[in-house]
Scaffold this active site. Structure first.
Site, PDB file in Angstrom:
ATOM      1  CD1 TRP A  64      -2.155  31.325 -68.477  1.00 49.94           C
ATOM      2  CD2 TRP A  64      -1.287  30.624 -70.426  1.00 49.94           C
ATOM      3  NE1 TRP A  64      -2.319  32.324 -69.412  1.00 49.94           N
ATOM      4  CE2 TRP A  64      -1.797  31.933 -70.602  1.00 49.94           C
ATOM      5  CE3 TRP A  64      -0.710  29.976 -71.515  1.00 49.94           C
ATOM      6  CZ2 TRP A  64      -1.746  32.606 -71.833  1.00 49.94           C
ATOM      7  CZ3 TRP A  64      -0.650  30.652 -72.745  1.00 49.94           C
ATOM      8  CH2 TRP A  64      -1.158  31.935 -72.892  1.00 49.94           C
TER       9      TRP A  64
ATOM     10  CG  ASP B  91       4.055  29.349 -66.447  1.00 47.83           C
ATOM     11  OD1 ASP B  91       4.535  30.468 -66.217  1.00 47.83           O
ATOM     12  OD2 ASP B  91       3.259  29.124 -67.386  1.00 47.83           O
TER      13      ASP B  91
ATOM     14  CE  LYS C  96       2.027  36.911 -68.406  1.00 45.91           C
ATOM     15  NZ  LYS C  96       0.880  37.378 -69.131  1.00 45.91           N
TER      16      LYS C  96
HETATM   17  C1  LIG Z   1       0.986  31.773 -66.700  1.00 44.14           C
HETATM   18  C2  LIG Z   1       1.331  31.935 -68.150  1.00 44.14           C
HETATM   19  N1  LIG Z   1       2.034  30.969 -68.769  1.00 44.14           N
HETATM   20  C3  LIG Z   1       2.362  31.067 -70.060  1.00 44.14           C
HETATM   21  C4  LIG Z   1       2.005  32.146 -70.816  1.00 44.14           C
HETATM   22  C5  LIG Z   1       2.413  32.221 -72.263  1.00 44.14           C
HETATM   23  O1  LIG Z   1       3.396  33.163 -72.395  1.00 44.14           O
HETATM   24  P1  LIG Z   1       4.013  33.605 -73.792  1.00 44.14           P
HETATM   25  O2  LIG Z   1       2.953  34.345 -74.522  1.00 44.14           O
HETATM   26  O3  LIG Z   1       5.154  34.470 -73.353  1.00 44.14           O
HETATM   27  O4  LIG Z   1       4.462  32.396 -74.505  1.00 44.14           O
HETATM   28  C6  LIG Z   1       1.273  33.194 -70.236  1.00 44.14           C
HETATM   29  C7  LIG Z   1       0.900  34.374 -71.032  1.00 44.14           C
HETATM   30  O5  LIG Z   1       0.182  35.249 -70.660  1.00 44.14           O
HETATM   31  C8  LIG Z   1       0.924  33.074 -68.861  1.00 44.14           C
HETATM   32  O6  LIG Z   1       0.219  34.030 -68.255  1.00 44.14           O
END
Ligand SMILES: Cc1ncc(COP(=O)(O)O)c(C=O)c1O
Length: 357
Positions: free
Chosen positions: A100, A169, A193
């Site tokens: 991520w 994040d 989550k």
């Molecule tokens: C730590 C983290 N950041 C970003 C995201 C991306 O999230 P989204 O699918 O809501 O854009 C996720 C998705 O699982 C994640 O676990």
């Protein structure tokens, strides 16, 4: 029948919340309609939305000088909105600890100059690089990191020390334990989550930092427009917001973040202990950086993966497949997954090992 769901996201939602939602689905709040059919500008809906925001503020103990925004676009849109708003003419620092943060860096690089302060990519993100080795930029626009890497199952358990505004994040770790919000200029998280259904993204932004955001972007991309309009610049994801409010109430009723943190730490400890004492299963993440929310593990013989997934599903243990980019297994054990689910998983793993080990 509901089974134990170890999905990384969208993930388990507390059963009490689902039942309460079910009971209100056809007619909500004596309005003659469901909450999904109510105007977001109606006083009844605004009351629900404000109560949810206030409960989140209470749970995280968010200081008065922060805006709490309920947005859309997932955490992924934040990967772009953050550099667009805050890094127009400055370098932005990023810590690279997993898939991520890598995506966040890729998006930010399209908009600004990115300095990767440190990376654990060569060790397959099995740890977080030591802070002593981080190569900060002087006067960076901000320092971005992913507090919990959902795919690799690593985490930074304390906010890093940095001179530049700190942005985290927290998609897969928010509300799992208390945090000191005052250390951050911004925290963001996708909801699917620990918060509720997909479609909602929470952004918590310090006023002083928000004041530095761009005013030249299209409205939907400006944090200040969302803040000025109480997250109703356009139609918000009303159902997801309403349901998130129920999850916040559920957390408050169950003792808030101190209480859930105790449960979460015990859950993670039991699972890691079992994995560490077995020769059949292993977890590759450095102990100091192990996530309390996402526990990846591999079987000694990967030829048994399909059998493991087949049998675990039959045993009522769902979504244990590891992320497609790294394989193996992963148990995501968010707030709505109780100790009983962990115990059932360990029991299953023990039996599987007996049969195939
Ligand atoms: C730590 C983290 N950041 C970003 C995201 C991306 O999230 P989204 O699918 O809501 O854009 C996720 C998705 O699982 C994640 O676990």
């Amino acid at each position: 029948m509901r089974n134990w769901n170890f999905s990384a996201g969208p993930a388990a939602i507390p059963e009490e919340v689902l039942k309460e939602t079910q009971s209100e689905l056809l007619e909500w709040n004596q309005s003659g309609m469901s909450v999904m059919e109510v105007s977001h500008r109606s006083p009844e809906y605004i009351e629900v939305a404000s109560a949810a925001r206030q409960d989140l503020i209470d749970l995280l103990d968010i200081p008065d000088n922060y805006q709490v925004l309920f947005l859309q676009g997932g955490a992924t849109l934040q990967f772009s909105m953050i550099p667009m708003n805050f890094a127009a003419d400055k370098t932005a620092d990023y810590l690279l600890t997993g898939s991520w943060s890598k995506k966040a860096i890729a998006e930010a690089s399209k908009i600004t100059t990115v300095n990767t302060v440190a990376s654990s990519e060569t060790s397959n993100f099995q740890n977080v690089p030591d802070a002593a080795e981080w190569n900060h930029t002087n006067d960076a626009a901000y320092f971005h990191y992913v507090a919990n890497e959902t795919i690799q199952g690593n985490a930074l358990h304390q906010p890093p020390e940095t001179e530049s505004p700190l942005i985290a994040d927290m998609s897969s770790v928010i509300l799992s334990e208390p945090i000191d919000v005052s250390k951050f200029s911004m925290i963001y998280a996708g909801a699917q989550k620990n918060i509720g259904p997909a479609g909602l993204t929470i952004c918590i932004i310090k006023d002083e930092f928000l004041a530095t955001a761009s005013n030249e972007l299209p409205g939907m991309l400006q944090y200040s427009k969302h803040a000025e309009s109480d997250s109703m610049f356009n139609t918000p994801p009303t159902f997801a917001w309403y349901l998130a409010g129920k999850v916040f109430s559920w957390l408050k009723t169950n003792g808030g973040l101190e209480a859930i943190a105790k449960i979460n730490h015990t859950k993670a400890k039991t699972l890691y202990q079992f994995i560490d004492t077995s020769d059949f299963y292993s977890n590759p993440v450095a102990i100091a950086n192990r996530s309390i929310m996402n526990v990846p593990f591999i079987l000694k013989d990967s030829n048994l993966d399909a059998q493991f997934l087949h049998d675990s599903k039959n045993a009522g243990l769902l979504n244990l497949k590891g992320h497609r980019s790294i394989g193996g297994m992963r148990a995501s054990i968010y707030n709505a997954t109780p100790q009983d689910a962990i115990d059932a998983l360990i029991e299953f793993m023990r039996e599987f090992e007996k049969k195939h080990g």
